[in-house]
Design a protein around this motif. Structure first.
Motif, PDB file in Angstrom:
ATOM      1  N   UNK A  10       0.821  -1.213   0.000  1.00 40.87           N
ATOM      2  CA  UNK A  10       0.000   0.000   0.000  1.00 40.87           C
ATOM      3  C   UNK A  10       0.854   1.262   0.000  1.00 40.87           C
ATOM      4  N   UNK A  11       2.089   1.182   0.451  1.00 43.43           N
ATOM      5  CA  UNK A  11       2.957   2.363   0.513  1.00 43.43           C
ATOM      6  C   UNK A  11       3.676   2.622  -0.811  1.00 43.43           C
ATOM      7  N   UNK A  12       3.673   1.647  -1.714  1.00 44.97           N
ATOM      8  CA  UNK A  12       4.360   1.833  -2.997  1.00 44.97           C
ATOM      9  C   UNK A  12       3.679   2.924  -3.827  1.00 44.97           C
ATOM     10  N   UNK A  13       2.355   2.862  -3.940  1.00 44.37           N
ATOM     11  CA  UNK A  13       1.618   3.836  -4.748  1.00 44.37           C
ATOM     12  C   UNK A  13       1.804   5.266  -4.286  1.00 44.37           C
ATOM     13  N   UNK A  14       1.582   5.553  -3.003  1.00 43.93           N
ATOM     14  CA  UNK A  14       1.799   6.925  -2.545  1.00 43.93           C
ATOM     15  C   UNK A  14       3.250   7.386  -2.696  1.00 43.93           C
ATOM     16  N   UNK A  15       4.195   6.464  -2.543  1.00 42.05           N
ATOM     17  CA  UNK A  15       5.598   6.844  -2.734  1.00 42.05           C
ATOM     18  C   UNK A  15       5.867   7.311  -4.152  1.00 42.05           C
ATOM     19  N   UNK A  74       6.605  11.311  -5.526  1.00 38.50           N
ATOM     20  CA  UNK A  74       7.718  11.596  -6.428  1.00 38.50           C
ATOM     21  C   UNK A  74       7.276  12.323  -7.679  1.00 38.50           C
ATOM     22  N   UNK A  75       6.156  11.899  -8.239  1.00 37.16           N
ATOM     23  CA  UNK A  75       5.638  12.558  -9.444  1.00 37.16           C
ATOM     24  C   UNK A  75       5.190  13.981  -9.133  1.00 37.16           C
ATOM     25  N   UNK A  76       4.478  14.166  -8.018  1.00 35.25           N
ATOM     26  CA  UNK A  76       3.984  15.497  -7.650  1.00 35.25           C
ATOM     27  C   UNK A  76       5.139  16.464  -7.454  1.00 35.25           C
ATOM     28  N   UNK A  77       6.157  16.067  -6.718  1.00 33.79           N
ATOM     29  CA  UNK A  77       7.294  16.955  -6.454  1.00 33.79           C
ATOM     30  C   UNK A  77       8.075  17.228  -7.735  1.00 33.79           C
ATOM     31  N   UNK A  78       8.263  16.195  -8.545  1.00 28.88           N
ATOM     32  CA  UNK A  78       8.992  16.388  -9.806  1.00 28.88           C
ATOM     33  C   UNK A  78       8.303  17.373 -10.732  1.00 28.88           C
ATOM     34  N   UNK A 131       1.657  21.973  -4.541  1.00 26.09           N
ATOM     35  CA  UNK A 131       2.480  20.778  -4.356  1.00 26.09           C
ATOM     36  C   UNK A 131       2.246  20.185  -2.965  1.00 26.09           C
ATOM     37  N   UNK A 132       2.217  21.029  -1.948  1.00 28.35           N
ATOM     38  CA  UNK A 132       1.999  20.521  -0.597  1.00 28.35           C
ATOM     39  C   UNK A 132       0.609  19.919  -0.442  1.00 28.35           C
ATOM     40  N   UNK A 133      -0.391  20.500  -1.097  1.00 30.78           N
ATOM     41  CA  UNK A 133      -1.725  19.905  -1.067  1.00 30.78           C
ATOM     42  C   UNK A 133      -1.727  18.536  -1.741  1.00 30.78           C
ATOM     43  N   UNK A 134      -1.052  18.428  -2.871  1.00 29.03           N
ATOM     44  CA  UNK A 134      -0.955  17.145  -3.561  1.00 29.03           C
ATOM     45  C   UNK A 134      -0.237  16.097  -2.727  1.00 29.03           C
ATOM     46  N   UNK A 135       0.818  16.502  -2.051  1.00 25.14           N
ATOM     47  CA  UNK A 135       1.549  15.573  -1.183  1.00 25.14           C
ATOM     48  C   UNK A 135       0.653  15.119  -0.035  1.00 25.14           C
ATOM     49  N   UNK A 136      -0.102  16.035   0.543  1.00 30.08           N
ATOM     50  CA  UNK A 136      -0.977  15.677   1.668  1.00 30.08           C
ATOM     51  C   UNK A 136      -2.037  14.667   1.239  1.00 30.08           C
TER      52      UNK A 136
END
Length: 81
Positions: free
Chosen positions: A26-31, A35-39, A59-64
């Protein structure tokens, strides 16, 4: 040691192991998502530096939101166990 005792111990070990494997998957997808959001945010800031503040906020909203998926995966492991 009886055979039933060994079977019970093996079942307990296997049951907890599945939860760890499930959370790992389950942690693979968010990881990957983080990476895509920050890139993409870095690309956007490099292309238009004057919008750096707005891009960084998004970006911070997407990460959250992406990290919420990892937390849901962790909670689901406890709920369905």
């Amino acid at each position: 040691m009886s055979l039933s005792y060994l079977a019970q111990e093996a079942q307990e070990i296997t049951g907890s192991g599945y939860g760890a494997i499930g959370y790992g998957l389950a942690a693979i997808g968010p990881g990957i998502g983080v990476g895509i959001v920050v890139g993409k945010a870095i690309e956007g800031i490099a292309r238009q530096p004057e919008l750096a503040g707005q891009i960084r906020t998004n970006m911070f909203l997407g990460i959250a939101f992406t990290e919420a998926l990892a937390l849901i995966g962790l909670v689901a492991g406890f709920v369905f166990a």
